[in-house]
Design an enzyme around this catalytic site. Structure first.
Site, PDB file in Angstrom:
ATOM      1  N   GLU A  28       0.753  -1.646  -0.046  1.00  0.00           N
ATOM      2  CA  GLU A  28      -0.251   0.122  -0.013  1.00  0.00           C
ATOM      3  C   GLU A  28       1.468   1.351  -0.047  1.00  0.00           C
ATOM      4  O   GLU A  28       1.830   1.396   0.972  1.00  0.00           O
ATOM      5  CB  GLU A  28      -0.876   0.121   1.464  1.00  0.00           C
ATOM      6  CG  GLU A  28      -1.649   1.161   1.104  1.00  0.00           C
ATOM      7  CD  GLU A  28      -2.553   1.826   2.721  1.00  0.00           C
ATOM      8  OE1 GLU A  28      -3.688   2.540   2.175  1.00  0.00           O
ATOM      9  OE2 GLU A  28      -2.561   1.089   3.482  1.00  0.00           O
ATOM     10  N   ASP A  60      -2.692  11.733  -2.495  1.00  0.00           N
ATOM     11  CA  ASP A  60      -2.783  13.330  -2.487  1.00  0.00           C
ATOM     12  C   ASP A  60      -3.358  13.926  -3.802  1.00  0.00           C
ATOM     13  O   ASP A  60      -2.735  12.899  -4.966  1.00  0.00           O
ATOM     14  CB  ASP A  60      -1.326  14.079  -1.869  1.00  0.00           C
ATOM     15  CG  ASP A  60      -1.006  13.933  -0.335  1.00  0.00           C
ATOM     16  OD1 ASP A  60      -1.308  12.868  -0.038  1.00  0.00           O
ATOM     17  OD2 ASP A  60       0.248  14.166  -0.143  1.00  0.00           O
ATOM     18  N   GLU A 119      -8.920   4.870   6.692  1.00  0.00           N
ATOM     19  CA  GLU A 119      -9.538   5.546   8.102  1.00  0.00           C
ATOM     20  C   GLU A 119      -9.870   6.827   6.617  1.00  0.00           C
ATOM     21  O   GLU A 119     -11.340   7.518   7.680  1.00  0.00           O
ATOM     22  CB  GLU A 119      -8.390   6.467   8.640  1.00  0.00           C
ATOM     23  CG  GLU A 119      -7.673   5.015   9.871  1.00  0.00           C
ATOM     24  CD  GLU A 119      -6.172   4.876  10.010  1.00  0.00           C
ATOM     25  OE1 GLU A 119      -6.152   4.349   8.642  1.00  0.00           O
ATOM     26  OE2 GLU A 119      -5.940   4.507  10.895  1.00  0.00           O
TER      27      GLU A 119
END
Ligand code: SAH
Length: 216
Positions: free
Chosen positions: A46, A120, A195
């Site tokens: 990841e 991002d 999350e």
């Protein structure tokens, strides 16, 4: 993800048996990940794992797969390290590194799957090549993935997702599937929420996901 600076984070990572932030040590692992884990299990990574819950959940569910989590900020990576301190999963390892240098750490065909979760967005055009789904990154994934390897990308950011769909094709990859609303009928079976994903879903934001493999 920028978190409050954790004093001593670098030293903690340097001393942690399940993490590395040393470029030379990381480069020595290239081509030797099976030896590192002591088995021939497939390797899933990841990139931009944040606090690592997604990776740790998958690793606990799938002991026959090895997982490497990559994160560029020490203060973020130590959050994942703390989870691993509790759980001590033998199929998990963390790298504090910049994803641009992936090919220094993974050899050709060494990785079976790449997860990108809520990467991002780098909204300015001149930063497009820093996006983890830019053609420059598909090129890097090309160099480390097994022939039928998959990249699985989730985001709440529609402009980034639209860009990614274009870049997949421009890079000569193919889509297995994509959706603009992964949670339309609730959390789909087998989808582990990150999350960020939990936060965005609770705010009612649609989550986009694509799965891609390269053209052979
Ligand atoms: N995957 C987590 C965190 C998403 S935020 C989740 O879904 O909850 C994106 C994370 O990727 C941040 O922690 C950021 O520091 C990391 N990241 C972004 N660009 C990166 C890069 N080029 N190399 C390594 N990590 C990166």
């Amino acid at each position: 993800m920028r978190l409050r600076n954790v004093p001593g984070a670098r030293e903690m990572i340097a001393q942690d048996p399940y993490s590395s932030n040393d470029e030379d040590q990381q480069a020595m692992m290239k081509g030797h990940w099976q030896e590192h884990f002591g088995d021939q299990a497939p390797l899933h990574i990841e990139i931009g794992m944040g606090k690592g819950r997604f990776l740790m959940t998958l690793a606990a569910m799938n002991p026959d797969i090895n997982y490497v989590g990559i994160e560029k900020y020490s203060s973020v990576l130590v959050r994942a390290m703390r989870k691993q301190e509790q759980e001590q999963l033998s199929n998990v390892y963390f790298l504090r590194m910049e994803a641009e240098n992936l090919t220094d750490v993974f050899d050709r065909g060494e990785v079976s799957r790449i997860y990108l979760n809520f990467s991002d967005p780098w909204p300015k055009d001149r930063h497009a090549k820093r996006r983890l789904t830019s053609r420059q990154f598909w090129d890097r994934y090309n160099q480390i993935l097994v022939p039928d390897g998959r990249v699985i990308f989730k985001t709440d950011n529609r402009p980034l997702f639209d860009f990614s769909l274009e870049e997949v094709r421009a890079a000569g990859w193919e889509l297995d599937e994509y959706t603009f609303d992964l949670h339309e009928q609730g959390n789909p079976p087998g989808n582990i929420m990150t999350e960020y994903e939990e936060k965005f879903v609770s705010e009612g934001k649609p989550i986009c996901r694509l799965i891609a493999h390269r053209n052979r």
